[in-house]
Design a protein around this motif. Structure first.
Motif, mmCIF file in Angstrom:
data_model
loop_
_atom_site.group_PDB
_atom_site.id
_atom_site.type_symbol
_atom_site.label_atom_id
_atom_site.label_comp_id
_atom_site.label_asym_id
_atom_site.label_seq_id
_atom_site.Cartn_x
_atom_site.Cartn_y
_atom_site.Cartn_z
ATOM 1 N N TYR A 1 -17.797 7.509 2.280
ATOM 2 C CA TYR A 1 -17.187 7.424 3.617
ATOM 3 C C TYR A 1 -17.919 6.376 4.455
ATOM 4 O O TYR A 1 -17.297 5.613 5.199
ATOM 5 N N GLY A 2 -19.236 6.327 4.317
ATOM 6 C CA GLY A 2 -20.011 5.316 5.027
ATOM 7 C C GLY A 2 -19.692 3.917 4.540
ATOM 8 O O GLY A 2 -19.589 2.982 5.339
ATOM 9 N N ILE A 3 -19.518 3.770 3.215
ATOM 10 C CA ILE A 3 -19.154 2.458 2.655
ATOM 11 C C ILE A 3 -17.816 1.994 3.198
ATOM 12 O O ILE A 3 -17.650 0.831 3.591
ATOM 13 N N TYR A 4 -16.844 2.909 3.249
ATOM 14 C CA TYR A 4 -15.525 2.515 3.739
ATOM 15 C C TYR A 4 -15.590 2.081 5.199
ATOM 16 O O TYR A 4 -14.986 1.074 5.576
ATOM 17 N N ASN A 5 -16.296 2.832 6.021
ATOM 18 C CA ASN A 5 -16.390 2.489 7.439
ATOM 19 C C ASN A 5 -17.163 1.201 7.664
ATOM 20 O O ASN A 5 -16.872 0.459 8.607
ATOM 21 N N LEU A 6 -18.136 0.942 6.789
ATOM 22 C CA LEU A 6 -18.933 -0.273 6.922
ATOM 23 C C LEU A 6 -18.169 -1.495 6.431
ATOM 24 O O LEU A 6 -18.040 -2.491 7.142
ATOM 25 N N VAL A 7 -17.640 -1.402 5.220
ATOM 26 C CA VAL A 7 -16.945 -2.544 4.615
ATOM 27 C C VAL A 7 -15.508 -2.651 5.133
ATOM 28 O O VAL A 7 -15.024 -3.734 5.439
ATOM 29 N N GLY A 8 -14.831 -1.503 5.223
ATOM 30 C CA GLY A 8 -13.447 -1.521 5.679
ATOM 31 C C GLY A 8 -13.307 -1.557 7.175
ATOM 32 O O GLY A 8 -12.190 -1.521 7.700
ATOM 33 N N GLY A 9 -14.451 -1.654 7.890
ATOM 34 C CA GLY A 9 -14.401 -1.717 9.346
ATOM 35 C C GLY A 9 -13.677 -2.938 9.861
ATOM 36 O O GLY A 9 -13.302 -3.009 11.039
ATOM 37 N N VAL A 10 -13.437 -3.916 8.961
ATOM 38 C CA VAL A 10 -12.683 -5.112 9.356
ATOM 39 C C VAL A 10 -11.287 -4.733 9.833
ATOM 40 O O VAL A 10 -10.718 -5.390 10.708
ATOM 41 N N VAL A 11 -10.732 -3.643 9.294
ATOM 42 C CA VAL A 11 -9.402 -3.201 9.716
ATOM 43 C C VAL A 11 -9.442 -2.752 11.174
ATOM 44 O O VAL A 11 -8.578 -3.103 11.978
ATOM 45 N N GLY A 12 -10.468 -1.974 11.519
ATOM 46 C CA GLY A 12 -10.595 -1.523 12.896
ATOM 47 C C GLY A 12 -10.829 -2.678 13.852
ATOM 48 O O GLY A 12 -10.261 -2.714 14.951
ATOM 49 N N LEU A 13 -11.662 -3.630 13.438
ATOM 50 C CA LEU A 13 -11.925 -4.797 14.270
ATOM 51 C C LEU A 13 -10.660 -5.605 14.492
ATOM 52 O O LEU A 13 -10.340 -5.997 15.620
ATOM 53 N N MET A 14 -9.923 -5.865 13.416
ATOM 54 C CA MET A 14 -8.691 -6.624 13.531
ATOM 55 C C MET A 14 -7.624 -5.846 14.303
ATOM 56 O O MET A 14 -6.737 -6.432 14.919
ATOM 57 N N GLY A 15 -7.719 -4.500 14.264
ATOM 58 C CA GLY A 15 -6.790 -3.695 15.049
ATOM 59 C C GLY A 15 -6.960 -3.956 16.532
ATOM 60 O O GLY A 15 -5.988 -4.058 17.282
ATOM 61 N N THR A 16 -8.225 -4.090 16.953
ATOM 62 C CA THR A 16 -8.505 -4.415 18.355
ATOM 63 C C THR A 16 -8.009 -5.808 18.698
ATOM 64 O O THR A 16 -7.392 -6.030 19.751
ATOM 65 N N GLY B 1 -18.945 -2.502 -6.818
ATOM 66 C CA GLY B 1 -17.586 -2.832 -7.251
ATOM 67 C C GLY B 1 -16.544 -2.179 -6.367
ATOM 68 O O GLY B 1 -15.561 -2.825 -5.961
ATOM 69 N N ALA B 2 -16.755 -0.917 -6.038
ATOM 70 C CA ALA B 2 -15.825 -0.211 -5.160
ATOM 71 C C ALA B 2 -15.840 -0.813 -3.764
ATOM 72 O O ALA B 2 -14.793 -0.919 -3.110
ATOM 73 N N ALA B 3 -17.025 -1.241 -3.291
ATOM 74 C CA ALA B 3 -17.134 -1.845 -1.959
ATOM 75 C C ALA B 3 -16.353 -3.157 -1.898
ATOM 76 O O ALA B 3 -15.668 -3.435 -0.904
ATOM 77 N N ARG B 4 -16.446 -3.956 -2.958
ATOM 78 C CA ARG B 4 -15.679 -5.216 -2.988
ATOM 79 C C ARG B 4 -14.181 -4.928 -3.034
ATOM 80 O O ARG B 4 -13.376 -5.641 -2.419
ATOM 81 N N PHE B 5 -13.795 -3.902 -3.765
ATOM 82 C CA PHE B 5 -12.388 -3.482 -3.835
ATOM 83 C C PHE B 5 -11.892 -3.097 -2.442
ATOM 84 O O PHE B 5 -10.806 -3.516 -2.016
ATOM 85 N N VAL B 6 -12.680 -2.308 -1.741
ATOM 86 C CA VAL B 6 -12.319 -1.873 -0.386
ATOM 87 C C VAL B 6 -12.184 -3.076 0.545
ATOM 88 O O VAL B 6 -11.248 -3.161 1.340
ATOM 89 N N PHE B 7 -13.114 -4.012 0.426
ATOM 90 C CA PHE B 7 -13.084 -5.182 1.307
ATOM 91 C C PHE B 7 -11.808 -5.993 1.113
ATOM 92 O O PHE B 7 -11.180 -6.421 2.091
#
Length: 210
Positions: free
Chosen positions: A45-60, A126-132
């Motif tokens: 969950y921390g990895i997703y919020n850290l790496v996938g946080g680009v979605v939240g940033l772009m949402g703003t 590998g999963a972090a790169r996939f999420v990104f």
């Protein structure tokens, strides 16, 4: 007098729909977040919020772009000039597409390097790169979607805006259900399903606005 009554009813209806949207999405988010945390675990969950946080940033960023675009589309509507309205919308869409391309280039250039510098367990890189990758693509669709959001808001179709937001909330519940019953890598599945919701939402906006 009749026009004033109709305007008052429309304002009341739009306000009610936005409140319903806000209340429903808030309840779903509170419910879904807890289950996602339990299902993914603290690390993923921390990895997703850290790496996938680009979605939240772009949402703003998308929200800000949508507000600016709404202003210009509203001005075009006020002038009652269909050619100007089309020109304004197409110009806005072109700008957003170019901005999305720029974000893609920057993201693909520095994203992998940044991920390598983060404190992520080696077995989950590998999963972090996939999420990104999927988060980045989702963000691009959100950016291009902004002019369509603005078009709906400028035309005061708040009921449609609310319905689509409610659909996104329901889709998040379906994602939570899929995570619970799935046996595959849940972090990858979560990012992929979130990506699919973004694609479907963008298609809905496009079809309605068209």
């Amino acid at each position: 007098m009749n026009t004033q009554i109709l305007d008052s009813k429309r304002i009341a209806k739009n306000t009610l729909m936005l409140y319903v949207r806000m209340l429903f999405t808030m309840i779903v988010s509170l419910f879904a977040t807890r289950i996602v945390l339990d299902t993914l675990g603290a690390s993923d969950y921390g990895i997703y919020n850290l790496v996938g946080g680009v979605v939240g940033l772009m949402g703003t960023v998308t929200s800000l772009l949508s507000q600016g675009t709404t202003r210009f589309i509203t001005i075009s509507l006020g002038k009652n000039d269909s050619d100007l309205l089309k020109s304004t919308f197409l110009s806005s869409l072109t700008i957003h597409i170019l901005f999305a391309i720029l974000i893609l280039i920057v993201g693909e250039s520095i994203g992998p390097w940044v991920i390598g510098k983060l404190n992520i367990p080696i077995e989950r890189l590998g999963a972090a790169r996939f999420v990104f990758q999927f988060s980045l693509i989702t963000s691009l669709f959100n950016i291009v979607q902004a002019p369509f959001n603005a078009c709906i808001i400028a035309h005061e179709r708040m009921n449609i805006y609310a319905y689509i937001s409610i659909w996104e909330a329901v889709a998040k519940l379906l994602i939570v259900y899929m995570l619970v019953i799935s046996e595959v890598d849940k972090l990858k599945l979560y990012s992929f399903l979130y990506f699919m919701v973004g694609i479907i939402t963008a298609i809905i906006y496009y079809l309605y606005c068209t």
